[in-house]
Motif scaffolding. Structure first.
Motif, mmCIF file in Angstrom:
data_model
loop_
_atom_site.group_PDB
_atom_site.id
_atom_site.type_symbol
_atom_site.label_atom_id
_atom_site.label_comp_id
_atom_site.label_asym_id
_atom_site.label_seq_id
_atom_site.Cartn_x
_atom_site.Cartn_y
_atom_site.Cartn_z
ATOM 1 N N SER A 1 0.756 -1.280 -0.058
ATOM 2 C CA SER A 1 0.240 0.209 0.148
ATOM 3 C C SER A 1 0.632 1.296 -0.110
ATOM 4 C CB SER A 1 -1.143 0.162 1.166
ATOM 5 O OG SER A 1 -0.075 -0.251 2.577
ATOM 6 N N GLU A 2 2.056 1.975 0.900
ATOM 7 C CA GLU A 2 2.496 2.537 0.362
ATOM 8 C C GLU A 2 3.654 2.312 -0.780
ATOM 9 O OE1 GLU A 2 5.744 2.667 3.882
ATOM 10 O OE2 GLU A 2 5.339 0.435 3.823
ATOM 11 N N VAL A 3 3.812 1.951 -1.079
ATOM 12 C CA VAL A 3 4.164 1.275 -3.135
ATOM 13 C C VAL A 3 3.374 1.924 -4.461
ATOM 14 C CG1 VAL A 3 4.859 -0.010 -4.806
ATOM 15 C CG2 VAL A 3 6.062 -0.314 -2.328
ATOM 16 N N MET A 4 1.515 1.864 -3.787
ATOM 17 C CA MET A 4 0.854 2.397 -4.657
ATOM 18 C C MET A 4 0.553 3.402 -4.158
ATOM 19 S SD MET A 4 0.532 -0.385 -6.340
ATOM 20 C CE MET A 4 -0.564 0.920 -7.329
ATOM 21 N N ASN A 5 0.620 3.864 -2.607
ATOM 22 C CA ASN A 5 0.294 6.058 -2.506
ATOM 23 C C ASN A 5 0.902 6.237 -3.282
ATOM 24 O OD1 ASN A 5 -2.026 5.037 -0.791
ATOM 25 N ND2 ASN A 5 -0.521 4.748 1.095
ATOM 26 N N ILE A 6 2.896 5.924 -3.168
ATOM 27 C CA ILE A 6 3.276 6.686 -4.299
ATOM 28 C C ILE A 6 3.497 6.496 -5.798
ATOM 29 C CG2 ILE A 6 5.988 6.909 -4.644
ATOM 30 C CD1 ILE A 6 6.574 6.253 -1.752
ATOM 31 N N TYR A 7 3.207 5.422 -5.791
ATOM 32 C CA TYR A 7 2.611 5.222 -7.355
ATOM 33 C C TYR A 7 1.623 6.380 -7.252
ATOM 34 C CZ TYR A 7 0.984 2.958 -11.613
ATOM 35 O OH TYR A 7 1.722 2.110 -12.909
ATOM 36 N N ILE A 8 0.499 6.484 -6.975
ATOM 37 C CA ILE A 8 -0.745 7.532 -7.656
ATOM 38 C C ILE A 8 -0.187 8.496 -7.281
ATOM 39 C CG2 ILE A 8 -2.929 7.713 -6.179
ATOM 40 C CD1 ILE A 8 -3.312 5.053 -5.922
#
Length: 166
Positions: free
Chosen positions: A92-99
């Motif tokens: 989820s941390e990775v996806m947050n930065i992705y977004i």
């Protein structure tokens, strides 16, 4: 290019990224940024070759799929610049930065495109610049170059989507 298209391509890219994250986890976290830049380079050269020939040999992988790969590799580079992988990192941390990076791109749109001619050749120039300056580029400059490349790639993907015939 408009935000609707950015949202459309982001959704496509994000779906693939999530799927690969589920299957491969954060396998790319150990890869050096220079190796990711090499992957981007190879994919962009593939796009350039398809455009020069006017067709592609491998029918299963459409040119848009290659653009999506380039976009995801650029975003992986941006993620690597923004996360300390020495600590435990969740998906989820990775996806947050992705977004965040796509949102940042929307905010910067216009700054990167108004006075520029965008082409595969221009994108390759940016990649070759990164390859030449590998260890000498400061974080902020690398992030700005990656955002510029992301913007260029999304724009190029938009003009390379096959048009539906009536």
């Amino acid at each position: 290019m408009n935000h609707i298209y950015i949202d459309f391509i982001m959704k496509k890219c994000q779906e693939l990224f999530k799927e690969k994250l589920k299957f491969y986890d954060l396998s790319w976290k150990e890869i050096k940024i220079s190796s990711i830049i090499d992957q981007i380079f190879m994919k962009v050269v593939r796009i350039q070759n398809i455009q020069k020939r006017g067709f592609q040999e491998v029918k299963e992988e459409k040119i848009i799929d290659t653009f999506i790969d380039v976009i995801n590799y650029i975003v992986i580079t941006l993620i690597k610049l923004n996360i300390d992988f020495k600590k435990k990192v969740s998906h989820s941390e990775v996806m947050n930065i992705y977004i965040q990076k796509f949102d940042q791109l929307k905010d910067l749109y216009g700054e990167h495109t108004q006075n520029e001619r965008i082409s595969i050749e221009n994108l390759l120039e940016e990649i070759l610049y990164l390859k030449q300056k590998e260890t000498k580029i400061l974080y902020n400059k690398l992030e700005n170059i990656c955002l510029k490349m992301l913007n260029m790639t999304i724009f190029l993907s938009m003009i390379n989507i096959p048009k539906k015939r009536n």
